[in-house]
Motif scaffolding. Structure first.
Motif, PDB file in Angstrom:
ATOM      1  N   ASN A  63      34.400  22.899 -17.988  1.00  8.39           N
ATOM      2  CA  ASN A  63      33.852  21.626 -18.459  1.00  8.39           C
ATOM      3  C   ASN A  63      32.336  21.691 -18.621  1.00  8.39           C
ATOM      4  N   ILE A  64      31.658  22.317 -17.674  1.00 11.06           N
ATOM      5  CA  ILE A  64      30.198  22.450 -17.754  1.00 11.06           C
ATOM      6  C   ILE A  64      29.815  23.271 -18.985  1.00 11.06           C
ATOM      7  N   LEU A  65      30.479  24.400 -19.178  1.00 15.47           N
ATOM      8  CA  LEU A  65      30.177  25.235 -20.337  1.00 15.47           C
ATOM      9  C   LEU A  65      30.395  24.470 -21.642  1.00 15.47           C
ATOM     10  N   GLY A  69      27.639  23.009 -24.715  1.00 12.00           N
ATOM     11  CA  GLY A  69      27.776  23.656 -26.023  1.00 12.00           C
ATOM     12  C   GLY A  69      28.060  25.142 -25.952  1.00 12.00           C
ATOM     13  N   SER A  70      28.522  25.623 -24.818  1.00 14.77           N
ATOM     14  CA  SER A  70      28.814  27.045 -24.653  1.00 14.77           C
ATOM     15  C   SER A  70      30.298  27.302 -24.828  1.00 14.77           C
ATOM     16  N   LYS A  71      30.605  28.540 -25.178  1.00 14.94           N
ATOM     17  CA  LYS A  71      31.994  28.946 -25.368  1.00 14.94           C
ATOM     18  C   LYS A  71      32.182  30.338 -24.780  1.00 14.94           C
ATOM     19  N   THR A  84      36.007  48.849  -6.212  1.00 10.87           N
ATOM     20  CA  THR A  84      35.706  47.459  -6.516  1.00 10.87           C
ATOM     21  C   THR A  84      35.555  47.309  -8.024  1.00 10.87           C
ATOM     22  N   PHE A  85      36.315  46.378  -8.581  1.00  9.11           N
ATOM     23  CA  PHE A  85      36.245  46.118 -10.013  1.00  9.11           C
ATOM     24  C   PHE A  85      35.100  45.158 -10.304  1.00  9.11           C
ATOM     25  N   TYR A  86      34.479  45.343 -11.457  1.00  8.68           N
ATOM     26  CA  TYR A  86      33.401  44.467 -11.911  1.00  8.68           C
ATOM     27  C   TYR A  86      33.790  43.903 -13.264  1.00  8.68           C
ATOM     28  N   ALA A  87      33.394  42.666 -13.489  1.00 13.57           N
ATOM     29  CA  ALA A  87      33.704  42.012 -14.756  1.00 13.57           C
ATOM     30  C   ALA A  87      32.498  41.230 -15.238  1.00 13.57           C
ATOM     31  N   LYS A  88      32.585  40.816 -16.490  1.00  9.73           N
ATOM     32  CA  LYS A  88      31.544  39.943 -17.016  1.00  9.73           C
ATOM     33  C   LYS A  88      32.162  38.987 -18.019  1.00  9.73           C
ATOM     34  N   LEU A  89      31.544  37.828 -18.067  1.00  7.67           N
ATOM     35  CA  LEU A  89      31.914  36.812 -19.036  1.00  7.67           C
ATOM     36  C   LEU A  89      30.946  36.937 -20.200  1.00  7.67           C
ATOM     37  N   ILE A  90      31.457  36.950 -21.405  1.00  8.97           N
ATOM     38  CA  ILE A  90      30.609  36.978 -22.597  1.00  8.97           C
ATOM     39  C   ILE A  90      30.654  35.565 -23.173  1.00  8.97           C
ATOM     40  N   GLY A  95      24.301  30.203 -30.665  1.00 19.16           N
ATOM     41  CA  GLY A  95      24.158  31.448 -31.416  1.00 19.16           C
ATOM     42  C   GLY A  95      23.687  32.626 -30.591  1.00 19.16           C
ATOM     43  N   GLU A  96      23.399  32.410 -29.324  1.00 19.62           N
ATOM     44  CA  GLU A  96      22.950  33.494 -28.438  1.00 19.62           C
ATOM     45  C   GLU A  96      24.120  33.958 -27.579  1.00 19.62           C
ATOM     46  N   THR A  97      24.242  35.276 -27.420  1.00 23.41           N
ATOM     47  CA  THR A  97      25.286  35.839 -26.571  1.00 23.41           C
ATOM     48  C   THR A  97      24.708  36.108 -25.194  1.00 23.41           C
ATOM     49  N   ILE A  98      25.395  35.604 -24.179  1.00 21.70           N
ATOM     50  CA  ILE A  98      24.950  35.729 -22.793  1.00 21.70           C
ATOM     51  C   ILE A  98      26.032  36.452 -22.012  1.00 21.70           C
ATOM     52  N   GLU A  99      25.647  37.456 -21.208  1.00 12.93           N
ATOM     53  CA  GLU A  99      26.583  38.151 -20.328  1.00 12.93           C
ATOM     54  C   GLU A  99      26.346  37.675 -18.898  1.00 12.93           C
ATOM     55  N   VAL A 100      27.433  37.278 -18.233  1.00  7.85           N
ATOM     56  CA  VAL A 100      27.346  36.772 -16.868  1.00  7.85           C
ATOM     57  C   VAL A 100      28.243  37.623 -15.980  1.00  7.85           C
ATOM     58  N   ASP A 101      27.678  38.173 -14.909  1.00  6.77           N
ATOM     59  CA  ASP A 101      28.427  38.970 -13.940  1.00  6.77           C
ATOM     60  C   ASP A 101      29.489  38.087 -13.281  1.00  6.77           C
ATOM     61  N   SER A 102      30.656  38.656 -13.034  1.00  3.83           N
ATOM     62  CA  SER A 102      31.752  37.889 -12.466  1.00  3.83           C
ATOM     63  C   SER A 102      32.697  38.792 -11.701  1.00  3.83           C
ATOM     64  N   ARG A 103      33.410  38.205 -10.768  1.00 10.89           N
ATOM     65  CA  ARG A 103      34.532  38.919 -10.177  1.00 10.89           C
ATOM     66  C   ARG A 103      35.659  38.899 -11.203  1.00 10.89           C
TER      67      ARG A 103
END
Length: 189
Positions: A63-65, A69-71, A84-90, A95-103
């Motif tokens: 909901n916050i995203l 206006g984020s997707k 340990t696995f690592y993931a990221k949200l794209i 119009g800007e692409t943001i990578e966020v570290d995530s479990r």
């Protein structure tokens, strides 16, 4: 990157740990990832389309995203370091692409809520992917063989993973019990 989908979630280790299986759509391998109970519940809630009167954490994040206006474009299981696995949200915002570290478990829960694709890096799938036989092959194998293929690790490796997880989660009594099992196993070999 290999496109995957959630194939299954199930309990292991006498109901103490959840595993999620990510199946490659164009790959014969499946990636098993251990996840926490709350994350497994959040994923199951979304897979089964159960609604709640108030938003849960992953729903709140979605909901916050959306309100800003984020997707969520995609989720990537991008690395495996020391089991340990690592993931990221794209995420795309204005119009800007943001990578966020995530479990990985949180990333998968978010991907399901956004109906966005989940990818696993070739390196991760190569290191940790397993081939799960289809139903006809499974009928021909004994239950022990199937469990061995699903686990894809020795009993000692399983115990070592449990020990690391218990220490990481500061569950020292559980860690001591697992340590004792490891010692007993190594003495018998």
């Amino acid at each position: 990157m290999i496109l995957v989908e959630v194939a299954n979630t199930f309990l292991v280790n006498m109901g103490k740990e959840f595993v999620i299986l990510l199946k490659g759509s164009s790959d014969s391998r499946t990636l098993p990832i251990s996840i926490g109970q709350l994350e497994a519940q959040s994923i199951a809630i979304q897979l089964n389309q159960v609604s709640f009167p108030r938003p849960l954490t992953h729903d709140l994040t979605k909901n916050i995203l959306e309100k800003t206006g984020s997707k969520l474009i995609k989720t990537e299981i991008c690395d495996l370091v020391d089991e340990t696995f690592y993931a990221k949200l794209i995420i795309e915002n204005n119009g800007e692409t943001i990578e966020v570290d995530s479990r990985p478990s949180d990333a998968i829960a978010m991907a399901l809520r956004f109906s966005s694709p989940i990818y696993v890096s070739d390196k991760v799938m190569e290191e940790a992917g397993i081939i799960i036989p289809d139903e006809t092959q499974m009928e021909e194998q004994s239950e022990a063989q199937i469990e061995e293929e699903l686990a894809n690790i020795t009993p000692l490796e399983t115990l070592q993973r449990q020990l690391k997880r218990a220490i990481d989660e500061e569950k020292y009594e559980e860690a001591a019990k697992v340590r004792d099992q490891i010692q007993k196993l190594t003495r018998s070999n």
